[in-house]
Scaffold this active site. Structure first.
Site, short mmCIF file in Angstrom:
data_model
loop_
_atom_site.label_atom_id
_atom_site.label_comp_id
_atom_site.label_asym_id
_atom_site.label_seq_id
_atom_site.Cartn_x
_atom_site.Cartn_y
_atom_site.Cartn_z
N PRO A 9 0.84 -1.17 0.16
CG PRO A 9 -0.03 -1.19 2.05
CD PRO A 9 0.51 -2.20 1.21
CG ASN A 10 -0.44 4.17 1.24
OD1 ASN A 10 -1.19 4.69 0.85
ND2 ASN A 10 -0.26 3.73 2.60
NE ARG A 17 4.12 6.65 1.45
CZ ARG A 17 4.27 5.38 1.98
NH1 ARG A 17 4.65 4.50 1.10
NH2 ARG A 17 3.93 5.14 3.15
CE1 TYR A 22 9.11 5.28 2.54
CE2 TYR A 22 7.72 7.07 2.64
CZ TYR A 22 8.14 5.81 3.16
OH TYR A 22 7.42 5.37 4.39
CG ASN A 73 8.62 -1.91 0.00
OD1 ASN A 73 7.86 -2.01 1.06
ND2 ASN A 73 9.00 -0.78 -0.44
CB ALA A 76 1.57 0.16 6.23
CG HIS A 79 5.51 -2.24 9.98
ND1 HIS A 79 6.86 -2.41 10.11
CD2 HIS A 79 5.61 -1.31 9.15
CE1 HIS A 79 7.56 -1.82 9.21
NE2 HIS A 79 6.82 -1.19 8.62
CD GLU A 97 11.04 -7.22 5.83
OE1 GLU A 97 11.18 -8.45 6.48
OE2 GLU A 97 10.70 -6.36 6.51
CG HIS A 99 11.32 -2.06 4.22
ND1 HIS A 99 9.96 -2.19 4.28
CD2 HIS A 99 11.77 -3.23 4.93
CE1 HIS A 99 9.36 -3.21 4.88
NE2 HIS A 99 10.51 -3.94 5.16
CB SER A 101 12.59 4.36 4.71
OG SER A 101 11.65 3.43 5.26
NE ARG A 106 10.43 6.30 8.09
CZ ARG A 106 9.28 5.71 7.41
NH1 ARG A 106 9.45 4.99 6.39
NH2 ARG A 106 8.25 6.59 7.43
C1 DQA Z 1 8.52 1.16 3.47
C2 DQA Z 1 8.56 1.42 5.04
C3 DQA Z 1 7.03 1.08 5.78
O1 DQA Z 1 7.14 1.26 7.20
C4 DQA Z 1 6.18 2.16 5.26
O2 DQA Z 1 4.90 1.70 5.78
C5 DQA Z 1 5.97 1.95 3.60
C6 DQA Z 1 7.26 2.07 2.82
C7 DQA Z 1 9.73 1.40 2.71
O3 DQA Z 1 9.81 1.15 1.61
O4 DQA Z 1 10.53 2.02 3.34
O5 DQA Z 1 4.95 2.43 3.23
O6 DQA Z 1 8.03 -0.23 3.24
#
Ligand code: DQA
Length: 144
Positions: A9-10, A17, A22, A73, A76, A79, A97, A99, A101, A106
């Site tokens: 998501p997102n 964003r 990012y 990836n 959210a 978690h 896995e 990410h 960031s 964080r």
């Molecule tokens: C993320 C890190 C996650 O905590 C966050 O919810 C994201 C992006 C990353 O790629 O850094 O949406 O997966």
């Protein structure tokens, strides 16, 4: 070798964003980088994004027998999603896995990954380059 990149998501909002976290790169631009590196290494890539947990779960399930490695990836859902963790465990397809960031640097709620125990390893904190590094990790997933 067939690699399935799944984005949660997102991540469709990358580019607009929270650019201070990012960067300005879009998911489509990241996909181009992934395809370039995969082509150099002789791997095939399928690249998808969904905002829906159930759709991601279905894609992980369907990867069995169709893809050699999943690069995930989960955003959210990393978690929160026991369902995604169980799907990875159920398919047995090696999963990496990733990410953009550095989630450990964080907020505390991002420090815990529910999927990490069923993944081969994690790559985090290198921005779009996390995806490129994941291509390299994926093609070598069976090396110790
Ligand atoms: C993320 C890190 C996650 O905590 C966050 O919810 C994201 C992006 C990353 O790629 O850094 O949406 O997966």
């Amino acid at each position: 070798m067939k690699l399935l990149f799944l984005n949660g998501p997102n991540l469709n909002m990358l580019g607009q964003r929270e650019p201070e976290i990012y960067g300005h790169i879009t998911l489509a631009e990241i996909e181009v980088k992934v395809r370039e590196r995969a082509a150099e290494l002789g791997a095939e890539v399928e690249f998808r994004q969904s905002n829906l947990e159930g759709e991601l779960v279905a894609w992980v399930q369907q990867a069995k027998g169709r893809f050699d490695v999943i690069v995930l990836n989960a955003a959210a859902y990393t978690h929160t999603s026991i369902a995604l963790r169980d799907a990875i465990g159920a398919t047995g397809v090696p999963t990496i896995e990733i990410h953009l960031s550095n989630t450990q640097a964080r907020e505390k709620f991002r420090h815990k990954s529910l999927i990490a125990p069923v993944c081969r390893g994690q790559i985090a904190g290198f921005g779009a380059n996390s995806y490129v590094l994941a291509v390299e990790a994926a093609v070598n997933v069976n090396e110790k």
